[in-house]
Design a protein around this motif. Structure first.
Motif, PDB file in Angstrom:
ATOM      1  N   TYR A  63      40.271   1.457  29.598  1.00 15.74           N
ATOM      2  CA  TYR A  63      39.070   2.207  29.232  1.00 15.74           C
ATOM      3  C   TYR A  63      39.359   3.224  28.125  1.00 15.74           C
ATOM      4  O   TYR A  63      38.492   3.540  27.324  1.00 15.74           O
ATOM      5  CB  TYR A  63      38.444   2.845  30.479  1.00 15.74           C
ATOM      6  N   HIS A  64      40.605   3.697  28.105  1.00  9.25           N
ATOM      7  CA  HIS A  64      40.999   4.588  27.006  1.00  9.25           C
ATOM      8  C   HIS A  64      40.933   3.817  25.684  1.00  9.25           C
ATOM      9  O   HIS A  64      40.307   4.276  24.709  1.00  9.25           O
ATOM     10  CB  HIS A  64      42.414   5.127  27.256  1.00  9.25           C
ATOM     11  N   HIS A  65      41.551   2.622  25.663  1.00  9.96           N
ATOM     12  CA  HIS A  65      41.552   1.816  24.431  1.00  9.96           C
ATOM     13  C   HIS A  65      40.142   1.344  24.078  1.00  9.96           C
ATOM     14  O   HIS A  65      39.763   1.312  22.914  1.00  9.96           O
ATOM     15  CB  HIS A  65      42.491   0.609  24.587  1.00  9.96           C
ATOM     16  N   PHE A  66      39.390   0.993  25.119  1.00 12.58           N
ATOM     17  CA  PHE A  66      38.008   0.551  24.919  1.00 12.58           C
ATOM     18  C   PHE A  66      37.198   1.682  24.270  1.00 12.58           C
ATOM     19  O   PHE A  66      36.425   1.454  23.327  1.00 12.58           O
ATOM     20  CB  PHE A  66      37.411   0.184  26.290  1.00 12.58           C
ATOM     21  N   ALA A 210      46.189   2.729  19.090  1.00 14.19           N
ATOM     22  CA  ALA A 210      45.183   2.709  20.165  1.00 14.19           C
ATOM     23  C   ALA A 210      44.076   1.726  19.815  1.00 14.19           C
ATOM     24  O   ALA A 210      43.911   1.356  18.654  1.00 14.19           O
ATOM     25  CB  ALA A 210      44.600   4.103  20.363  1.00 14.19           C
ATOM     26  N   GLY A 211      43.323   1.317  20.852  1.00  8.63           N
ATOM     27  CA  GLY A 211      42.190   0.399  20.630  1.00  8.63           C
ATOM     28  C   GLY A 211      42.474  -0.979  21.218  1.00  8.63           C
ATOM     29  O   GLY A 211      43.630  -1.327  21.510  1.00  8.63           O
ATOM     30  N   LEU A 212      41.407  -1.762  21.383  1.00  2.20           N
ATOM     31  CA  LEU A 212      41.556  -3.081  22.017  1.00  2.20           C
ATOM     32  C   LEU A 212      42.416  -4.026  21.170  1.00  2.20           C
ATOM     33  O   LEU A 212      43.191  -4.820  21.710  1.00  2.20           O
ATOM     34  CB  LEU A 212      40.180  -3.703  22.250  1.00  2.20           C
ATOM     35  N   GLY A 213      42.254  -3.953  19.845  1.00  6.01           N
ATOM     36  CA  GLY A 213      43.056  -4.798  18.958  1.00  6.01           C
ATOM     37  C   GLY A 213      44.539  -4.477  19.097  1.00  6.01           C
ATOM     38  O   GLY A 213      45.387  -5.376  19.170  1.00  6.01           O
ATOM     39  N   PHE A 214      44.836  -3.186  19.157  1.00  9.23           N
ATOM     40  CA  PHE A 214      46.225  -2.745  19.334  1.00  9.23           C
ATOM     41  C   PHE A 214      46.781  -3.276  20.662  1.00  9.23           C
ATOM     42  O   PHE A 214      47.900  -3.784  20.729  1.00  9.23           O
ATOM     43  CB  PHE A 214      46.282  -1.206  19.305  1.00  9.23           C
ATOM     44  N   LEU A 215      45.960  -3.169  21.723  1.00 10.58           N
ATOM     45  CA  LEU A 215      46.404  -3.605  23.051  1.00 10.58           C
ATOM     46  C   LEU A 215      46.715  -5.109  23.050  1.00 10.58           C
ATOM     47  O   LEU A 215      47.741  -5.547  23.602  1.00 10.58           O
ATOM     48  CB  LEU A 215      45.290  -3.287  24.060  1.00 10.58           C
ATOM     49  N   ALA A 216      45.822  -5.902  22.398  1.00  6.99           N
ATOM     50  CA  ALA A 216      46.023  -7.362  22.359  1.00  6.99           C
ATOM     51  C   ALA A 216      47.337  -7.701  21.662  1.00  6.99           C
ATOM     52  O   ALA A 216      48.135  -8.511  22.164  1.00  6.99           O
ATOM     53  CB  ALA A 216      44.847  -8.030  21.640  1.00  6.99           C
ATOM     54  N   ILE A 217      47.589  -7.082  20.506  1.00  4.65           N
ATOM     55  CA  ILE A 217      48.791  -7.429  19.746  1.00  4.65           C
ATOM     56  C   ILE A 217      50.049  -6.862  20.423  1.00  4.65           C
ATOM     57  O   ILE A 217      51.123  -7.435  20.323  1.00  4.65           O
ATOM     58  CB  ILE A 217      48.676  -6.991  18.254  1.00  4.65           C
ATOM     59  N   ILE A 234      37.924  -9.943  26.883  1.00  2.00           N
ATOM     60  CA  ILE A 234      37.141  -8.695  26.905  1.00  2.00           C
ATOM     61  C   ILE A 234      36.555  -8.416  25.515  1.00  2.00           C
ATOM     62  O   ILE A 234      35.379  -8.059  25.371  1.00  2.00           O
ATOM     63  CB  ILE A 234      38.023  -7.516  27.393  1.00  2.00           C
ATOM     64  N   ILE A 235      37.377  -8.622  24.477  1.00  3.51           N
ATOM     65  CA  ILE A 235      36.904  -8.393  23.098  1.00  3.51           C
ATOM     66  C   ILE A 235      35.721  -9.312  22.789  1.00  3.51           C
ATOM     67  O   ILE A 235      34.691  -8.875  22.271  1.00  3.51           O
ATOM     68  CB  ILE A 235      38.053  -8.641  22.087  1.00  3.51           C
ATOM     69  N   PHE A 236      35.853 -10.606  23.141  1.00  3.22           N
ATOM     70  CA  PHE A 236      34.782 -11.557  22.836  1.00  3.22           C
ATOM     71  C   PHE A 236      33.516 -11.249  23.615  1.00  3.22           C
ATOM     72  O   PHE A 236      32.412 -11.324  23.074  1.00  3.22           O
ATOM     73  CB  PHE A 236      35.252 -12.996  23.096  1.00  3.22           C
ATOM     74  N   LEU A 237      33.667 -10.902  24.899  1.00  2.00           N
ATOM     75  CA  LEU A 237      32.478 -10.580  25.702  1.00  2.00           C
ATOM     76  C   LEU A 237      31.772  -9.361  25.124  1.00  2.00           C
ATOM     77  O   LEU A 237      30.541  -9.330  25.022  1.00  2.00           O
ATOM     78  CB  LEU A 237      32.882 -10.322  27.168  1.00  2.00           C
ATOM     79  N   THR A 238      32.565  -8.358  24.713  1.00  2.00           N
ATOM     80  CA  THR A 238      31.969  -7.149  24.133  1.00  2.00           C
ATOM     81  C   THR A 238      31.245  -7.479  22.830  1.00  2.00           C
ATOM     82  O   THR A 238      30.089  -7.086  22.629  1.00  2.00           O
ATOM     83  CB  THR A 238      33.071  -6.096  23.854  1.00  2.00           C
ATOM     84  N   ALA A 239      31.936  -8.225  21.942  1.00  2.00           N
ATOM     85  CA  ALA A 239      31.351  -8.549  20.629  1.00  2.00           C
ATOM     86  C   ALA A 239      30.085  -9.378  20.799  1.00  2.00           C
ATOM     87  O   ALA A 239      29.070  -9.113  20.134  1.00  2.00           O
ATOM     88  CB  ALA A 239      32.368  -9.298  19.775  1.00  2.00           C
TER      89      ALA A 239
END
Lengths: 256, 261
Positions: A63-66, A210-217, A234-239
């Motif tokens: 949730y922090h990254h989100f 930080a961020g979802l992209g950072f977390l994925a990589i 999660i990224i795709f569902l959000t987008a």
């Protein structure tokens, strides 16, 4: 969805296909994961991905990254909209100026925005500010182009009426242009939002902390592949959810 | 020759060359301002490169950093990806048109995928295929084949019923109707899909090259950034913008040529 005007038999067949397709894809995925054809862990089983997904959504870290990604998205998209609309109206209200600017805007719009990341990083550093700037840059072009095209297509009779009534520039903008531009601006915003999301997430993937992209990589680099898949989901569902909301708003304005 | 003709020619020349010349002049003016700002120290040269330095770096990029080869690598990947996207997208578009049940079931899904950030799937292919051309081309194929399929299906749906009736009046077989009427009538709209497919493939390939520091033009930008070669980095970005402009112009010209007035 265009399911209207279908006979009941066709409707049943379409529904069956739409239900069966994801099931078949999931089964295929599971078979590939268990086949041993690929290196171990490269394609985790559905159960492993589901378990990783559950771990992610129960972790406060997600949730922090989100939150970071959403904040960057909000900042980037707001800036893109404000500058895009102002630029679009300014260029579109003068046909010659718009014909000068159009080739530049169109070619920059089709350039991959991620290559501007080094420039924004030199200016703003590797923190969220550079992602906001990249997102704003990405979203700017579709919004500006759509607003410019909309301004060029404002009915000349309306502009003539405004001139005949000696409206000031501000009055022309508020009373004549803006009411005619709601549709093109919203359409541009819908396209711009998609580009902003991509630019921000790719920026996070390339260089961020930080961020979802950072977390994925980060999961990719540490070979936590099931967790990486769950973040991508999660990224795709959000987008897709954001895009669906924007499409709904756009369609409502198109109908109005 | 009438009196109106020279006047019309002048107007035509203004319409054709006026905006272009003005655009170039604006670009030169902006470049000059930037040059002065950097030379006077108002703009930090560690952040912004002077246009003159950038242009000189462009020459260096070609001679020492193989920018020409990088361009050819990216071009080859984009063309291969587009070719594969056409091999997948054209039959897929036809299938969605030909079989109503499939069209009704999947066209909406394809449209949703077209709007989805598919480029973000690249880590998945990095894991499965590895850090090689397979990943970049696959991403190009995925992003390129969707517009090709959607626009092909749309183009076949838009074929004028009058043309089909003329074919029926000549007792054409289904195969003849398809090859002599539907395909030629669908070409202009289907080409719009191919144009979009090529642009999507190119954009995504350059983007992924930059992200994974591999391949052609995108890698050059990444390398210059990590080498902290600011003029070189700006020169590489400028070159990519020029390539985008060139692609866009050529493809739009072809599209206009294919589309009868």
């Amino acid at each position: 969805m265009a399911q209207t005007g279908m006979n009941p038999r066709l409707r049943r067949q379409v529904l069956t296909l739409q239900v069966l397709t994801p099931v078949v894809l999931v089964i295929l995925w599971e078979l590939i994961a268990r086949s041993g054809l690929l290196y171990e862990g490269v394609v985790p089983t559905i159960l492993e991905v589901a378990s990783a997904f559950w771990n992610e959504v129960s972790s406060p870290e997600l949730y922090h990254h989100f939150g970071v990604t959403l904040m960057e998205l909000f900042g980037g998209f707001t800036i893109a909209t404000l500058i895009g609309v102002v630029t679009g109206i300014a260029l579109g209200s003068r046909p010659f100026v718009s014909s000068v600017a159009d080739p530049f805007l169109s070619s920059l719009a089709t350039t991959p925005k991620i290559i501007f990341l080094p420039v924004v990083m030199l200016i703003f550093g590797i923190g969220p500010e550079s992602k906001v700037a990249l997102g704003a840059l990405g979203g700017f072009f579709p919004i500006a182009l759509s607003t410019m095209s909309g301004t060029l297509n404002v009915r000349p009779v309306l502009v003539d009426v405004g001139k005949a009534l000696n409206l000031t520039r501000w009055q022309m903008l508020v009373k004549i242009y803006l009411p005619s531009l709601v549709g093109p601006i919203i359409r541009g915003m819908r396209l711009g939002l998609g580009v902003t999301i991509i630019a921000i997430l790719l920026g996070e993937i390339k260089l961020s902390n930080a961020g979802l992209g950072f977390l994925a990589i980060e999961y990719y680099n540490t070979f936590h592949i099931a967790s990486m898949y769950s973040i991508l989901i999660i990224i795709f569902l959000t987008a897709l959810s954001i895009n669906a909301v924007m499409s709904y708003i756009s369609q409502r304005f198109d109908r109005a | 020759m009438t009196h109106a003709e020279p006047h019309q020619k002048q107007r035509l020349a203004f319409v054709l060359w006026g905006p272009r010349t003005a655009g170039l002049l604006v670009l030169l003016f902006l470049g000059l301002i930037l040059e002065v700002l950097v030379a006077s120290g108002i703009a930090d040269p560690s952040i912004v490169a002077a246009p003159s330095e950038m242009l000189m770096s462009l020459e260096r990029l070609f001679t020492k950093d193989n920018l020409g080869a990088a361009f050819l690598i990216t071009l080859a990947q984009a063309l291969s990806a587009t070719l594969l996207a056409m091999l997948i997208g054209l039959p897929l578009g036809w299938t969605l048109f030909r079989y109503e049940v499939l069209g009704r079931a999947y066209r909406g899904w394809l449209a949703a995928m077209f709007a989805a950030p598919l480029v973000l799937l690249y880590p998945l292919f990095l894991v499965i295929i590895g850090r090689n051309y397979g990943t970049t081309i696959t991403m190009g194929v995925i992003t390129g084949s969707i517009p090709v399929a959607l626009y092909t299906c749309e183009a076949l749906h838009k074929v004028s019923p009058t043309l089909l009736k003329v074919g029926a009046a000549f007792n054409l077989t289904a195969k003849q109707t398809f090859t002599l009427i539907q395909v030629p009538a669908a070409v202009p709209d289907a080409f719009t899909g191919i144009r979009l497919g090529l642009i999507y493939a190119l954009v995504n390939i350059i983007g992924i090259e930059f992200l994974i520091d591999f391949g052609g033009l995108g890698r050059v930008v990444s390398t210059m950034f990590f080498r902290y070669d600011i003029p070189g980095m700006y020169a590489a970005i400028f070159f990519i913008i020029l390539i985008s402009l060139l692609f866009l112009t050529v493809l739009k010209k072809v599209e206009r040529w294919l589309r009868p007035v």
